[in-house]
Each structure stands twice: as structure tokens, then as C-alpha cells.
Design a protein around this motif. Sequence first.
Motif, PDB file in Angstrom:
ATOM      1  N   TYR A 193       6.794  -8.160   3.757  1.00  0.00           N
ATOM      2  CA  TYR A 193       7.118  -6.873   3.132  1.00  0.00           C
ATOM      3  C   TYR A 193       6.655  -6.868   1.662  1.00  0.00           C
TER       4      TYR A 193
ATOM      5  N   GLY B 150       2.789  -5.378  -0.358  1.00  0.00           N
ATOM      6  CA  GLY B 150       2.609  -4.342  -1.277  1.00  0.00           C
ATOM      7  C   GLY B 150       2.059  -5.070  -2.505  1.00  0.00           C
TER       8      GLY B 150
ATOM      9  N   THR C  34      -0.570  -1.958  -3.677  1.00  0.00           N
ATOM     10  CA  THR C  34       0.105  -1.202  -4.555  1.00  0.00           C
ATOM     11  C   THR C  34      -0.744  -0.807  -5.769  1.00  0.00           C
TER      12      THR C  34
ATOM     13  N   ARG D 234      -3.062   2.195   1.467  1.00  0.00           N
ATOM     14  CA  ARG D 234      -1.656   2.790   1.039  1.00  0.00           C
ATOM     15  C   ARG D 234      -0.799   1.481   0.920  1.00  0.00           C
TER      16      ARG D 234
ATOM     17  N   ALA E 116       2.656   1.631   1.403  1.00  0.00           N
ATOM     18  CA  ALA E 116       3.581   1.748   2.452  1.00  0.00           C
ATOM     19  C   ALA E 116       3.170   1.283   3.739  1.00  0.00           C
TER      20      ALA E 116
ATOM     21  N   GLU F 191       2.951  -2.391   3.976  1.00  0.00           N
ATOM     22  CA  GLU F 191       4.203  -3.070   3.978  1.00  0.00           C
ATOM     23  C   GLU F 191       4.846  -3.023   5.522  1.00  0.00           C
ATOM     24  N   ARG F 192       4.715  -1.812   5.866  1.00  0.00           N
ATOM     25  CA  ARG F 192       5.194  -1.595   7.311  1.00  0.00           C
ATOM     26  C   ARG F 192       4.512  -2.244   8.320  1.00  0.00           C
TER      27      ARG F 192
END
Length: 261
Positions: A88, A92, A96, A182, A184, A187-188
Motif C-alpha cells: 500500500y 502511493g 501521489t 491516481r 488511490a 494503492e488499492r
Amino acid sequence: MFETARYEIGRRLRETAFLSVAVSLYAAFIVWYYTVLEGVAIEEVFEELPPAMMEAFGIETLSTIEGFLGAQIYNFVWILGLGLYFAYVAGGSIATDIESDRMEILLSFPITRSQLLVERLASLLLPIVVVNVVVGCVVYLLAAAIGEQMNVTHLAATHALSIPYLFVCTAIGLVFSVAADRAAIAERGAVGVVFVLFLVESIVGGASEYEWIQYVSPTQYYDPTPLLIDGSYELIDTGILLVTFAGLVLLSQILFYRRDV
């Protein structure tokens, strides 16, 4: 040179300290719980569990401190918890800055994409090493405090050989980080892949007709419970993890070099 790595490491010091303390406290709880269960036939309870669940959490024996810690800490926290965490965080690490357009500013400085990626990765590897050293020492001292003498070599090997596994989880996150627009999503995606690979090896891989599929999962190459109990491991498994790590880092370099930021 290495200014980015020093800056990122400085930013992760508090995170590393918090993670080390949190895992150490959990380890303290598990060691205390082991003393509470002394004299209880806990293995009879776990015999009712499905074989796949026994395999997933590395339950071989719960009557010894090594077997108990292997099931309650290392197969749960190290393989699953820390694997997901570092995937995770790595997810990012680049995405990010790309999403916030900060990456354009960073790349305007005299630093190549390759160097930036390597230095970001180096800062992510710091918590992996520190957590292993700190928690390894804490676990040994806690076991000694309740009168259990753990084999130092076996415990050290358990932590040392977990590092290549966590490296692979971090590299998976890095690949997603340079591929996604992105943070998110990166990370996911990284968390999802690591979790699915855990399920593949522990549950799906247990079926004879799908036995081959377990070899695509990094968890196949790191089994902490036998390491703790009798120090048994295959050095080739560590080699496979290191080669996989290098391959994923190379893939992330290629993807990052080719993408438009």
C-alpha cells in the motif's frame, strides 16, 4: 546525490517508529496470551478447522512458543499484515506525486527518473529492515521473560528471510505506483494483488488440481513457522524472491521511463 533518499527517509522515521512499536505491542500481547493458555488443550480446538485455514495461518503446533508465535504473529502479521502495508505504501510513493503534478517539478531538477525511483524505493526499504530488527529483539526478550528460551539463530533467520518477501510486496506496489494515474487506484491495486496472491498460495494452491498455481505467489517461498521451530528453509526460495524483486523493480523502471508525466 541521494538527497531525495535522505529526505524521504527522514519523512519515514516517525512512521517506522510507530510501526515498530505497534507490532512490538501486538507481539507482547501474543506472548502474554500464550502464558494464559498454558495447560489448555488449544490444539484440539484448531483440529476442527479446515485444512486450508490451517495452511493459511501456518498452524503446525501451538504447544510450543515457536509454533504459537509462528501462527499468531509471523503468518498473520508478517506475511499478510506487513505484506499489505508495504504494498500500500509503495503504491502511493510515485502515483501521489503524479496525481498532484508534483512529479513535473521533481523531474525539473537534475535527477533522472531512474535515480528518483531507486531513491524512493530505498526509503521504503528502511522500515522493513528496522521493523525486523526491533521486533526480533523484542520477541526474544519477551519469550525469555516468561521462561521460554528461543533459538536465536532460528529467530534471526525468520526475520532475515522475511526481508526478501517484503521487498517483493513493496516492488508490487511500486509497479502499480508508476502505472496508475491516481494514488488511490495504485494503492488499492497493490493491496488487492498481494491479498489475492496470499489466497492463491494458502487456499487455491491446496487443491491438487490447481497445485501449480501456488508457485506464482511470493508466500510460497517464505514459510516462517518451520523456520522458527527447527530452522528449516530452502535457500533457493530466497533467491527466487530476490530475482522476482529485481524483475519487478526493472519493470517499474521501464514503465516509469515510458509514461508521460
